[in-house]
Scaffold this active site. Structure first.
Site, PDB file in Angstrom:
ATOM      1  N   LYS A 172       0.829  -1.224   0.000  1.00  0.00           N
ATOM      2  CA  LYS A 172       0.000   0.000   0.000  1.00  0.00           C
ATOM      3  C   LYS A 172       0.859   1.269   0.000  1.00  0.00           C
ATOM      4  O   LYS A 172       0.511   2.272  -0.616  1.00  0.00           O
ATOM      5  CB  LYS A 172      -0.926   0.017   1.223  1.00  0.00           C
ATOM      6  CG  LYS A 172      -1.990  -1.058   1.185  1.00  0.00           C
ATOM      7  CD  LYS A 172      -2.722  -1.165   2.517  1.00  0.00           C
ATOM      8  CE  LYS A 172      -3.823  -2.226   2.446  1.00  0.00           C
ATOM      9  NZ  LYS A 172      -4.405  -2.526   3.760  1.00  0.00           N
ATOM     10  N   VAL A 189      -0.100  -8.644   6.386  1.00  0.00           N
ATOM     11  CA  VAL A 189      -0.570  -9.868   7.062  1.00  0.00           C
ATOM     12  C   VAL A 189       0.243 -11.122   6.729  1.00  0.00           C
ATOM     13  O   VAL A 189      -0.003 -12.178   7.298  1.00  0.00           O
ATOM     14  CB  VAL A 189      -2.074 -10.178   6.815  1.00  0.00           C
ATOM     15  CG1 VAL A 189      -2.964  -9.263   7.597  1.00  0.00           C
ATOM     16  CG2 VAL A 189      -2.394 -10.198   5.353  1.00  0.00           C
ATOM     17  N   TYR A 230      -1.605  -0.482  11.229  1.00  0.00           N
ATOM     18  CA  TYR A 230      -3.060  -0.608  11.424  1.00  0.00           C
ATOM     19  C   TYR A 230      -3.496   0.152  12.684  1.00  0.00           C
ATOM     20  O   TYR A 230      -2.929   1.192  13.004  1.00  0.00           O
ATOM     21  CB  TYR A 230      -3.504  -2.082  11.519  1.00  0.00           C
ATOM     22  CG  TYR A 230      -2.854  -3.019  10.553  1.00  0.00           C
ATOM     23  CD1 TYR A 230      -2.880  -2.768   9.189  1.00  0.00           C
ATOM     24  CD2 TYR A 230      -2.229  -4.179  10.986  1.00  0.00           C
ATOM     25  CE1 TYR A 230      -2.303  -3.654   8.292  1.00  0.00           C
ATOM     26  CE2 TYR A 230      -1.652  -5.070  10.093  1.00  0.00           C
ATOM     27  CZ  TYR A 230      -1.685  -4.791   8.754  1.00  0.00           C
ATOM     28  OH  TYR A 230      -1.115  -5.664   7.881  1.00  0.00           O
TER      29      TYR A 230
HETATM   30  N1  LIG Z   1      -3.336  -6.128   6.205  1.00  0.00           N
HETATM   31  C1  LIG Z   1      -2.989  -6.667   5.064  1.00  0.00           C
HETATM   32  O1  LIG Z   1      -1.845  -7.021   4.826  1.00  0.00           O
HETATM   33  C2  LIG Z   1      -4.125  -6.850   4.124  1.00  0.00           C
HETATM   34  C3  LIG Z   1      -3.735  -7.143   2.708  1.00  0.00           C
HETATM   35  C4  LIG Z   1      -4.628  -8.147   2.062  1.00  0.00           C
HETATM   36  N2  LIG Z   1      -4.225  -8.366   0.714  1.00  0.00           N
HETATM   37  C5  LIG Z   1      -6.084  -7.712   2.146  1.00  0.00           C
HETATM   38  O2  LIG Z   1      -6.512  -6.918   1.379  1.00  0.00           O
HETATM   39  O3  LIG Z   1      -6.821  -8.160   2.982  1.00  0.00           O
END
Ligand SMILES: NC(=O)CC[C@H](N)C(=O)O
Length: 309
Positions: free
Chosen positions: A68, A263, A245
């Site tokens: 992101k 994640v 987060y």
């Molecule tokens: N927090 C994450 O790493 C989320 C990324 C994952 N690809 C999602 O959209 O759920």
């Protein structure tokens, strides 16, 4: 300068590794559940191109949410700050990364920031190119530039696994389409987003990206500017306010550096003007951050006074 030898880092890693037992690997994307919860690796990359590491430097993980911050940088380069922030906001949410709730109650109805799923989907929508392939190739080339490595690809298995199960992300997209934040085919956007999240890196690649942000957009090897200074600054600011987060506040208190997690258990860190950090440790805490990775950063922060505050 912290950790000049691998041995110094290995001792810290050994201590942090016991915390892997307290976490669980992500399984809402089925392919991620195959990761080994006991793994933990770290690399630190210095401005002169030297690096130290501990753990398995060959182990690849997918970027997931770390992507992101990279697509944000690319969208800013391609579209400029004014356009990007006409579609996403600047504010932390305090909610889980995939929450839908604030999307409905915010006025104007746009994602609160580019680090939550809704905001990241809106940013991926902005990436230039005539097809999903061309846009993905733009993202891959940018990450190849930041890592200094041509060997950057995405995992078809992880991308497919997320694409088939991303019902919540689909709903975020449809909501944003209704409100004019995005105007493309939702399946195509998800195809691109899941491939972007499935790009594979190791902890050294992450540290190498981290040093570019730490140096304000300068490549440590070529000394060339690979992104405008304001883009690096803006990304680092979002990493501090929303990069971990809804644990970003506690992380800022305990560690105090710009960082972005995913994640898959990856963490990208940038200690301004000093070094880049890459961590891979798939066992996650309840907010979705690498449990042992965060511990390791806390230890480093305390030992080497990393906090910028
Ligand atoms: N927090 C994450 O790493 C989320 C990324 C994952 N690809 C999602 O959209 O759920």
């Amino acid at each position: 300068m912290p950790c000049q030898t691998n041995i110094e880092l290995e001792n810290l890693l050994k201590e942090a590794k016991q915390y892997t037992k307290m976490g669980k690997v992500a399984d809402y994307i089925p392919a991620l559940s195959k990761a080994n919860p006991d793994d933990l690796s770290i690399a630190i990359y210095y401005p002169d191109g030297k690096y130290v590491f501990a753990g398995n430097i060959e182990e690849k993980i997918t970027l997931q949410s770390i992507s992101k911050v990279l697509t944000l940088a690319l969208a800013l380069i391609q579209r400029g700050e004014e356009f990007v922030f006409s579609k996403v906001g600047y504010e932390p949410t305090g909610d889980p990364f995939n929450s839908i709730v604030k999307l409905e109650i915010s006025n104007p109805s746009k994602p609160l920031n580019p680090m939550i799923n809704a905001g990241a989907l809106a940013v991926t929508h902005m990436i230039e190119g005539h097809s999903v392939e061309e846009r993905l190739s733009n993202i891959l080339s940018f990450i190849q530039l930041l890592t200094g490595s041509e060997d950057i690809h995405y995992s078809k298995e992880v991308a497919q696994s997320e694409f088939e199960t991303s019902h919540l992300n689909r709903s975020l997209c449809y909501f944003m389409k209704q409100h004019g934040i995005i105007d493309e085919n939702v399946e195509e956007l998800l195809d691109l987003y899941t491939k972007q999240c499935a790009i594979e890196v190791n902890c050294l690649d992450l540290a190498r990206i981290g040093i570019v942000f730490a140096l304000g957009g300068i490549d440590p090897i070529t000394k060339e500017r690979v992104m405008p200074e304001y883009v690096a600054r803006l990304c680092k600011t979002f990493m501090v306010t929303c990069g971990m987060y809804n644990a970003s506040g506690e992380f800022a208190v305990r560690v105090g550096i710009p960082a972005k997690s995913g994640v898959s258990g990856g963490i990208l860190g940038a200690v301004p003007n000093r070094f880049g950090i890459g961590i891979s440790g798939p066992a996650l805490d309840d907010k979705g951050n690498s449990v042992a990775g965060v511990k390791l950063l806390e230890m480093l922060a305390e030992k080497y006074s990393l906090s910028m505050f």
